[in-house]
Scaffold this motif. Structure first.
Motif, mmCIF file in Angstrom:
data_model
loop_
_atom_site.group_PDB
_atom_site.id
_atom_site.type_symbol
_atom_site.label_atom_id
_atom_site.label_comp_id
_atom_site.label_asym_id
_atom_site.label_seq_id
_atom_site.Cartn_x
_atom_site.Cartn_y
_atom_site.Cartn_z
ATOM 1 N N VAL A 12 -33.617 -50.060 56.894
ATOM 2 C CA VAL A 12 -34.749 -50.877 56.424
ATOM 3 C C VAL A 12 -35.045 -51.989 57.425
ATOM 4 N N ILE A 13 -33.994 -52.624 57.905
ATOM 5 C CA ILE A 13 -34.186 -53.690 58.895
ATOM 6 C C ILE A 13 -34.875 -53.134 60.143
ATOM 7 N N GLN A 14 -34.453 -51.959 60.578
ATOM 8 C CA GLN A 14 -35.061 -51.366 61.769
ATOM 9 C C GLN A 14 -36.509 -50.970 61.532
ATOM 10 N N LEU A 15 -36.797 -50.479 60.349
ATOM 11 C CA LEU A 15 -38.185 -50.116 60.052
ATOM 12 C C LEU A 15 -39.071 -51.357 60.033
ATOM 13 N N ILE A 16 -38.556 -52.442 59.455
ATOM 14 C CA ILE A 16 -39.330 -53.691 59.447
ATOM 15 C C ILE A 16 -39.523 -54.189 60.868
ATOM 16 N N SER A 17 -38.489 -54.027 61.687
ATOM 17 C CA SER A 17 -38.607 -54.395 63.088
ATOM 18 C C SER A 17 -39.672 -53.546 63.773
ATOM 19 N N GLY A 18 -39.742 -52.284 63.397
ATOM 20 C CA GLY A 18 -40.768 -51.410 63.952
ATOM 21 C C GLY A 18 -42.159 -51.865 63.597
ATOM 22 N N ARG A 19 -42.313 -52.404 62.410
ATOM 23 C CA ARG A 19 -43.605 -52.970 62.017
ATOM 24 C C ARG A 19 -43.907 -54.200 62.868
ATOM 25 N N SER A 20 -42.881 -55.041 63.085
ATOM 26 C CA SER A 20 -43.075 -56.250 63.886
ATOM 27 C C SER A 20 -43.448 -55.906 65.323
ATOM 28 N N ASN A 21 -42.909 -54.789 65.820
ATOM 29 C CA ASN A 21 -43.200 -54.370 67.193
ATOM 30 C C ASN A 21 -44.475 -53.561 67.313
ATOM 31 N N GLY A 22 -45.172 -53.394 66.220
ATOM 32 C CA GLY A 22 -46.421 -52.653 66.250
ATOM 33 C C GLY A 22 -46.258 -51.148 66.254
ATOM 34 N N ARG A 23 -45.048 -50.667 65.971
ATOM 35 C CA ARG A 23 -44.839 -49.224 65.968
ATOM 36 C C ARG A 23 -45.257 -48.585 64.642
ATOM 37 N N LEU A 24 -45.334 -49.392 63.611
ATOM 38 C CA LEU A 24 -45.746 -48.892 62.300
ATOM 39 C C LEU A 24 -46.859 -49.771 61.751
ATOM 40 N N THR A 25 -47.773 -49.181 61.001
ATOM 41 C CA THR A 25 -48.735 -49.972 60.249
ATOM 42 C C THR A 25 -48.057 -50.462 58.967
ATOM 43 N N ALA A 26 -48.710 -51.384 58.289
ATOM 44 C CA ALA A 26 -48.150 -51.894 57.038
ATOM 45 C C ALA A 26 -48.003 -50.771 56.016
ATOM 46 N N ASP A 27 -48.991 -49.895 55.960
ATOM 47 C CA ASP A 27 -48.936 -48.786 55.003
ATOM 48 C C ASP A 27 -47.809 -47.812 55.355
ATOM 49 N N GLN A 28 -47.641 -47.552 56.642
ATOM 50 C CA GLN A 28 -46.570 -46.644 57.061
ATOM 51 C C GLN A 28 -45.204 -47.227 56.736
ATOM 52 N N LEU A 29 -45.068 -48.547 56.943
ATOM 53 C CA LEU A 29 -43.803 -49.206 56.622
ATOM 54 C C LEU A 29 -43.496 -49.087 55.130
ATOM 55 N N SER A 30 -44.507 -49.344 54.310
ATOM 56 C CA SER A 30 -44.306 -49.255 52.854
ATOM 57 C C SER A 30 -43.906 -47.845 52.448
ATOM 58 N N GLU A 31 -44.582 -46.851 53.022
ATOM 59 C CA GLU A 31 -44.272 -45.464 52.674
ATOM 60 C C GLU A 31 -42.860 -45.109 53.114
ATOM 61 N N ALA A 32 -42.501 -45.529 54.321
ATOM 62 C CA ALA A 32 -41.179 -45.187 54.853
ATOM 63 C C ALA A 32 -40.075 -45.799 54.000
ATOM 64 N N ILE A 33 -40.224 -47.064 53.645
ATOM 65 C CA ILE A 33 -39.178 -47.724 52.861
ATOM 66 C C ILE A 33 -39.113 -47.143 51.449
ATOM 67 N N ALA A 34 -40.262 -46.807 50.883
ATOM 68 C CA ALA A 34 -40.259 -46.197 49.549
ATOM 69 C C ALA A 34 -39.510 -44.872 49.562
ATOM 70 N N LYS A 35 -39.755 -44.041 50.574
ATOM 71 C CA LYS A 35 -39.061 -42.756 50.662
ATOM 72 C C LYS A 35 -37.567 -42.953 50.911
ATOM 73 N N LEU A 36 -37.256 -43.919 51.776
ATOM 74 C CA LEU A 36 -35.847 -44.180 52.083
ATOM 75 C C LEU A 36 -35.108 -44.650 50.833
ATOM 76 N N ARG A 37 -35.720 -45.572 50.116
ATOM 77 C CA ARG A 37 -35.106 -46.088 48.884
ATOM 78 C C ARG A 37 -34.887 -44.965 47.876
ATOM 79 N N ARG A 38 -35.899 -44.126 47.694
ATOM 80 C CA ARG A 38 -35.804 -43.009 46.750
ATOM 81 C C ARG A 38 -34.633 -42.097 47.110
#
Lengths: 160, 69
Positions: A47-73
């Motif tokens: 999760v920390i790395q995915l958020i970092s990816g958002r900070s680095n512009g590698r993910l959009t906000a929507d992509q980050l939300s989707e990724a974390i939701a799937k990971l959590r599930r």
């Protein structure tokens, strides 16, 4: 039966929408006669790395939300496709691994999980750790455990 | 190890037998695991986009907080 132990770096690849091949491979595991294994420390680290990816512009906000939701599930007991190793039960040897190899503390937990898992697999089973961490890969190699990068999953030479 | 009958002593939830065997063997060495949910699956992403995997790999490893000795 092959057991794939995914560390957090591999999960970031799997749960990044822009890198669909890894998760596609994981989706094929139950049908392909393989098992997917993680250590529970991989969830917060990924999760920390995915958020970092958002900070680095590698993910959009929507992509980050989707990724974390799937990971959590996939870490919830009712919906998890993973065999999940509890880190609290494998951290005992990590100080030794940390001293012996040039690996991070988190990587030493993964190494401990891999060593425990290797000794517990049924006959005719093998273990492959999936990671992008070269130092962890070196430590695993020194212990006789095979590791591959997530983007090598499904390659013919790996599956052979 | 005394793993010959462990799998039959464990509660069955529909997971494959090999996972129960692994769970039992790990328990013997003090390692706890959670079994996967029987009908769980990995959901696909849609749609995919291009990304530089090598750059991200560098980020991931450096952010692990590796301690050089």
């Amino acid at each position: 039966m092959r057991y794939y132990l995914f560390d957090a770096s591999a999960l970031v690849y799997a749960y990044t929408p822009a890198l669909p091949g890894v998760l596609d491979f994981m989706r094929s595991l139950p049908k392909g006669g393989c098992r997917a294994v993680v250590c529970d420390t991989a969830l917060p680290e990924a999760v920390i790395q995915l958020i970092s990816g958002r900070s680095n512009g590698r993910l959009t906000a929507d992509q980050l939300s989707e990724a974390i939701a799937k990971l959590r599930r996939d870490f919830l007991p009712a919906t998890s496709p993973f065999l999940i190793i509890e880190a609290s039960s494998v951290v005992g040897g990590t100080p030794d691994y940390f001293q012996l190899y040039d690996i991070s503390p988190l990587a030493s937990i993964v190494l401990g999980a891999a060593l425990a898992l290797r000794t517990s697999l049924p006959p005719d089973s093998d273990l492959v750790v999936v990671t992008v961490d070269d130092n962890l890969s070196n430590a695993l190699g020194a212990e006789g455990i095979v590791s591959i990068a997530p983007y090598q999953l499904g390659a013919p030479e790996i599956d052979a | 190890m005394h793993n010959s009958t462990i799998h039959v002593q464990l509660e069955r939830r529909g997971a494959p037998d090999d996972l129960y065997i692994v769970q039992g063997r790990l328990a013997e060495v003090g390692v706890r695991v959670r079994l996967p949910a029987p009908t769980a699956h990995f959901a696909p992403f849609d749609p995919p986009l291009p990304i530089d995997a090598d750059e991200w790999a560098e980020d991931i490893v450096s952010a692990r907080g590796r301690i050089r000795r």
